[in-house]
Design a protein around this motif. Structure first.
Motif, short mmCIF file in Angstrom:
data_model
loop_
_atom_site.label_atom_id
_atom_site.label_comp_id
_atom_site.label_asym_id
_atom_site.label_seq_id
_atom_site.Cartn_x
_atom_site.Cartn_y
_atom_site.Cartn_z
N GLU A 1 58.24 69.07 45.22
CA GLU A 1 58.55 68.70 43.84
C GLU A 1 60.05 68.86 43.56
O GLU A 1 60.67 67.99 42.96
CB GLU A 1 57.74 69.56 42.86
CG GLU A 1 56.28 69.25 42.86
CD GLU A 1 55.45 70.27 42.09
OE1 GLU A 1 54.25 70.00 41.89
OE2 GLU A 1 55.98 71.34 41.70
N LEU A 2 60.61 69.97 44.01
CA LEU A 2 62.04 70.20 43.81
C LEU A 2 62.89 69.19 44.56
O LEU A 2 63.85 68.64 44.03
CB LEU A 2 62.41 71.62 44.25
CG LEU A 2 61.82 72.75 43.41
CD1 LEU A 2 62.06 74.10 44.08
CD2 LEU A 2 62.40 72.73 42.00
N ARG A 3 62.53 68.91 45.81
CA ARG A 3 63.28 67.94 46.62
C ARG A 3 63.19 66.54 46.03
O ARG A 3 64.18 65.81 45.97
CB ARG A 3 62.79 67.97 48.06
CG ARG A 3 63.68 67.17 48.99
CD ARG A 3 63.25 67.28 50.42
NE ARG A 3 63.29 68.66 50.89
CZ ARG A 3 62.75 69.07 52.01
NH1 ARG A 3 62.12 68.21 52.80
NH2 ARG A 3 62.83 70.33 52.38
N PHE A 4 61.98 66.15 45.60
CA PHE A 4 61.78 64.83 45.00
C PHE A 4 62.64 64.67 43.74
O PHE A 4 63.29 63.63 43.55
CB PHE A 4 60.30 64.63 44.67
CG PHE A 4 59.97 63.29 44.09
CD1 PHE A 4 59.79 62.19 44.91
CD2 PHE A 4 59.82 63.13 42.72
CE1 PHE A 4 59.46 60.94 44.38
CE2 PHE A 4 59.49 61.89 42.18
CZ PHE A 4 59.33 60.80 43.01
N ALA A 5 62.66 65.69 42.90
CA ALA A 5 63.47 65.64 41.67
C ALA A 5 64.95 65.50 42.01
O ALA A 5 65.66 64.70 41.40
CB ALA A 5 63.22 66.89 40.83
N GLN B 1 66.29 64.24 44.76
CA GLN B 1 66.52 62.92 45.34
C GLN B 1 66.64 61.83 44.28
O GLN B 1 67.37 60.87 44.45
CB GLN B 1 65.40 62.55 46.30
CG GLN B 1 65.41 63.31 47.59
CD GLN B 1 64.18 63.00 48.46
OE1 GLN B 1 63.22 62.38 47.99
NE2 GLN B 1 64.22 63.44 49.70
N HIS B 2 65.91 62.00 43.19
CA HIS B 2 65.89 60.98 42.13
C HIS B 2 66.82 61.33 40.96
O HIS B 2 66.85 60.59 39.97
CB HIS B 2 64.46 60.76 41.65
CG HIS B 2 63.62 60.07 42.67
ND1 HIS B 2 63.61 58.71 42.83
CD2 HIS B 2 62.80 60.57 43.63
CE1 HIS B 2 62.80 58.39 43.83
NE2 HIS B 2 62.30 59.51 44.33
N GLY B 3 67.54 62.42 41.06
CA GLY B 3 68.51 62.78 40.03
C GLY B 3 67.91 63.15 38.69
O GLY B 3 68.50 62.86 37.64
N VAL B 4 66.73 63.77 38.71
CA VAL B 4 66.08 64.21 37.48
C VAL B 4 65.80 65.70 37.56
O VAL B 4 65.81 66.30 38.64
CB VAL B 4 64.76 63.42 37.23
CG1 VAL B 4 65.05 61.95 37.00
CG2 VAL B 4 63.79 63.59 38.38
N GLU C 1 59.22 63.04 35.61
CA GLU C 1 59.94 61.95 34.96
C GLU C 1 59.81 60.66 35.78
O GLU C 1 59.98 59.57 35.25
CB GLU C 1 61.41 62.30 34.79
CG GLU C 1 61.65 63.43 33.82
CD GLU C 1 63.11 63.80 33.70
OE1 GLU C 1 63.97 62.90 33.79
OE2 GLU C 1 63.40 65.00 33.53
N ARG C 2 59.53 60.78 37.08
CA ARG C 2 59.42 59.61 37.96
C ARG C 2 58.02 59.37 38.51
O ARG C 2 57.74 58.29 38.99
CB ARG C 2 60.36 59.79 39.16
CG ARG C 2 61.80 59.87 38.82
CD ARG C 2 62.30 58.50 38.47
NE ARG C 2 63.68 58.62 38.02
CZ ARG C 2 64.55 57.66 38.09
NH1 ARG C 2 64.21 56.51 38.57
NH2 ARG C 2 65.76 57.85 37.63
N ALA C 3 57.16 60.39 38.45
CA ALA C 3 55.82 60.25 39.03
C ALA C 3 54.81 60.97 38.15
O ALA C 3 55.17 61.88 37.40
CB ALA C 3 55.80 60.82 40.44
N ASP C 4 53.57 60.54 38.25
CA ASP C 4 52.50 61.17 37.48
C ASP C 4 51.64 62.11 38.32
O ASP C 4 50.99 62.99 37.79
CB ASP C 4 51.57 60.09 36.89
CG ASP C 4 52.27 59.24 35.86
OD1 ASP C 4 53.13 59.76 35.13
OD2 ASP C 4 51.97 58.03 35.80
N ARG C 5 51.61 61.87 39.61
CA ARG C 5 50.76 62.68 40.47
C ARG C 5 51.43 62.95 41.80
O ARG C 5 52.26 62.19 42.27
CB ARG C 5 49.40 62.04 40.67
CG ARG C 5 49.49 60.65 41.28
CD ARG C 5 48.17 60.11 41.76
NE ARG C 5 47.21 59.94 40.69
CZ ARG C 5 46.02 59.41 40.86
NH1 ARG C 5 45.65 59.02 42.05
NH2 ARG C 5 45.18 59.27 39.86
#
Length: 66
Positions: free
Chosen positions: A38-42, A44-47, A52-56
């Motif tokens: 979750e931290l890495r995904f956020a 990578q997407h600058g959020v 903010e970018r995914a629901d699940r």
């Protein structure tokens, strides 16, 4: 320590659309792998929050490290 792949999806009209995945090479358990992804995904997407970018987010044990 097992490998995990976490797949993130945005749900539109009840249908999940993949928006990305994160490979976690080492984690003690699935919940730690999920939190790291979750931290890495956020990042990578600058959020600030991955929601903010995914629901699940779905954990896949033994996922390949792409």
């Amino acid at each position: 320590m097992p490998n995990y792949r976490i797949e993130f999806a945005k749900e539109i009209l009840g249908v999940p659309f993949p928006v990305g995945s994160v490979a976690i090479v080492r984690a003690r358990d699935p919940m730690r792998a999920l939190r790291a992804a979750e931290l890495r995904f956020a990042r990578q997407h600058g959020v600030e929050d991955w929601r903010e970018r995914a629901d699940r987010a779905e954990i896949i044990a033994g996922g390949d490290a792409r």
